[in-house]
Design a protein around this motif. Structure first.
Motif, mmCIF file in Angstrom:
data_model
loop_
_atom_site.group_PDB
_atom_site.id
_atom_site.type_symbol
_atom_site.label_atom_id
_atom_site.label_comp_id
_atom_site.label_asym_id
_atom_site.label_seq_id
_atom_site.Cartn_x
_atom_site.Cartn_y
_atom_site.Cartn_z
ATOM 1 N N LYS A 87 26.475 98.499 -117.188
ATOM 2 C CA LYS A 87 27.422 98.251 -116.105
ATOM 3 C C LYS A 87 26.834 98.760 -114.793
ATOM 4 O O LYS A 87 26.195 99.811 -114.752
ATOM 5 C CB LYS A 87 28.762 98.938 -116.376
ATOM 6 N N ILE A 88 27.066 97.997 -113.718
ATOM 7 C CA ILE A 88 26.549 98.361 -112.399
ATOM 8 C C ILE A 88 27.633 98.137 -111.357
ATOM 9 O O ILE A 88 28.349 97.134 -111.402
ATOM 10 C CB ILE A 88 25.329 97.493 -112.019
ATOM 11 N N ILE A 89 27.769 99.090 -110.437
ATOM 12 C CA ILE A 89 28.547 98.863 -109.224
ATOM 13 C C ILE A 89 27.684 99.270 -108.040
ATOM 14 O O ILE A 89 26.847 100.164 -108.144
ATOM 15 C CB ILE A 89 29.891 99.624 -109.203
ATOM 16 N N SER A 90 27.852 98.590 -106.920
ATOM 17 C CA SER A 90 26.976 98.851 -105.780
ATOM 18 C C SER A 90 27.715 98.670 -104.466
ATOM 19 O O SER A 90 28.801 98.077 -104.407
ATOM 20 C CB SER A 90 25.779 97.894 -105.814
ATOM 21 N N SER A 91 27.085 99.187 -103.421
ATOM 22 C CA SER A 91 27.536 98.942 -102.056
ATOM 23 C C SER A 91 26.299 98.882 -101.174
ATOM 24 O O SER A 91 25.386 99.698 -101.325
ATOM 25 C CB SER A 91 28.480 100.045 -101.581
ATOM 26 N N TYR A 92 26.265 97.912 -100.276
ATOM 27 C CA TYR A 92 25.107 97.768 -99.402
ATOM 28 C C TYR A 92 25.515 96.994 -98.159
ATOM 29 O O TYR A 92 26.552 96.327 -98.130
ATOM 30 C CB TYR A 92 23.947 97.061 -100.124
ATOM 31 N N GLY A 93 24.699 97.114 -97.130
ATOM 32 C CA GLY A 93 24.998 96.419 -95.878
ATOM 33 C C GLY A 93 23.787 96.370 -94.978
ATOM 34 O O GLY A 93 22.708 96.855 -95.323
ATOM 35 N N THR A 94 23.987 95.782 -93.801
ATOM 36 C CA THR A 94 22.926 95.671 -92.801
ATOM 37 C C THR A 94 23.326 96.534 -91.616
ATOM 38 O O THR A 94 24.330 96.266 -90.960
ATOM 39 C CB THR A 94 22.746 94.213 -92.358
ATOM 40 N N PHE A 95 22.542 97.585 -91.352
ATOM 41 C CA PHE A 95 22.947 98.605 -90.407
ATOM 42 C C PHE A 95 22.072 98.714 -89.162
ATOM 43 O O PHE A 95 22.579 99.008 -88.082
ATOM 44 C CB PHE A 95 22.977 99.969 -91.114
ATOM 45 N N THR A 96 20.759 98.485 -89.296
ATOM 46 C CA THR A 96 19.867 98.749 -88.157
ATOM 47 C C THR A 96 18.936 97.594 -87.822
ATOM 48 O O THR A 96 18.122 97.720 -86.901
ATOM 49 C CB THR A 96 19.006 100.011 -88.416
ATOM 50 N N HIS A 97 19.015 96.487 -88.555
ATOM 51 C CA HIS A 97 18.134 95.348 -88.307
ATOM 52 C C HIS A 97 18.953 94.071 -88.176
ATOM 53 O O HIS A 97 20.043 93.956 -88.735
ATOM 54 C CB HIS A 97 17.128 95.170 -89.448
ATOM 55 N N ASP A 98 18.405 93.105 -87.468
ATOM 56 C CA ASP A 98 19.041 91.795 -87.329
ATOM 57 C C ASP A 98 18.443 90.864 -88.387
ATOM 58 O O ASP A 98 17.576 90.028 -88.098
ATOM 59 C CB ASP A 98 18.820 91.246 -85.920
#
Length: 333
Positions: free
Chosen positions: A197-208
């Motif tokens: 089982k996997i749960i994750s969180s991610y995003g784009t913070f400093t790059h375009d």
């Protein structure tokens, strides 16, 4: 004196990583680069005039035994299938590819044409990583209940601007999980297997860019082990990759593939790593130490001559991309 060779390669792709493989083939005895495929058709500055250039593998007239895929991630399947259909063996840069369908087609094409398929996850050849792998398999580290992996790299905007495919979903296949941390994720899967089982969180913070530049995942395994993986290209100024393994016998810490802390009851530190620097990728994609790639290429050629599976074949390398895709697909809202 002219170098004698009995095994000839064509490199598909003329970007930065092709420079690494050119260096490797120039170093290794009995191997020769006889052709390079470049979409532009232009000869890069690290390729001498004796190497035949073409815009397609079918344009290469020199006889050759195998290809090395040095193209962007999402183009690996095309080069592998085309080479396999010509009866040529295939060594690809990591990852195998970026989708399940593409990976399956690569493996099927190589199997159908009876050619070898190998993947350059060269961190598996590092001495301390091999030691830890064997100790885990033998149960000598005890009951492992936690494994925490951090891959906190930094890439400036210029890195993503250097190629139109960088930071794209269709070609790169993702951000640091798929690209910079792919080697580390491969090690995680090699050591501990696929989580349940996997749960994750991610995003784009400093790059375009289209994809993530920082993220974290929690992984639960069938034996109740809890793993964590953090991957980033936004962590200034960039830090060596680290893996901390905790068990009922103590703790092991690897930094940049070297055991830096050994606290296992009743066992001496088994580290065999040489003191020289190993490329970490923390701040740059450029590779100065080619020893890992040399190990992969030598094993690949030996596997062909001995008619055995390469050290990291397609099926083995597939796990890393599968794990990364599961990270992407199980993002919490």
């Amino acid at each position: 004196m002219e170098k004698m060779s009995d095994f000839k390669f064509v490199i598909i792709g003329s970007g930065n990583i092709s420079r690494t493989y050119t260096t490797v083939l120039n170093k290794l005895e009995g191997m020769e680069l006889v052709g390079m495929v470049s979409r532009s058709g232009e000869r890069p500055d690290h390729i001498n005039s004796s190497v035949e250039m073409g815009q397609s593998i079918r344009e290469i007239e020199n006889d050759f035994d195998a290809v090395i895929l040095a193209t962007p991630n999402g183009m690996h399947n095309k080069g592998a299938i085309e080479a396999a259909n010509l009866g040529k063996h295939v060594l690809t840069e990591k990852p195998l590819d970026i989708t399940r369908e593409a990976m399956d087609k690569m493996i099927e094409a190589c199997d159908a044409n009876n050619v070898k398929l190998a993947v350059a996850y060269q961190r598996r050849t590092n001495p301390d990583n091999k030691i830890i792998y064997n100790l885990i398999r033998e149960g000598k580290l005890g009951n492992i209940f936690a494994a925490d992996m951090t891959v906190k790299n930094y890439r400036p905007d210029s890195y993503y601007e250097s190629g139109a495919w960088r930071g794209t979903r269709d070609i790169d296949g993702g951000g640091p999980f798929m690209q910079q941390a792919s080697h580390n994720v491969d090690l995680y899967g090699w050591f501990f297997g696929m989580p349940s089982k996997i749960i994750s969180s991610y995003g784009t913070f400093t790059h375009d860019i289209e994809v993530e530049d920082h993220g974290a995942a929690i992984l639960k395994h069938g034996d109740d082990m809890i793993g964590t993986i953090i991957a980033s290209t936004s962590a200034k100024p960039g830090f060596d990759g680290k893996l901390e393994i905790h068990s009922d016998k103590g703790t092991v810490v690897l930094e940049n593939d070297i055991i830096t802390s050994w606290q296992i009851e009743g066992m001496e530190n088994p580290s065999q790593s040489a003191p020289e620097e190993i490329h970490s990728g923390a701040t740059s994609a450029s590779v100065s130490d080619t020893s890992g790639h040399e190990n992969i290429v030598k094993d690949f050629v030996q596997a062909i001559k001995q008619d055995r599976s390469p050290l990291i074949d397609g099926k083995s390398a597939r796990l890393a991309t599968e794990l990364i895709l599961e990270i992407y697909e199980n993002k919490i809202s």
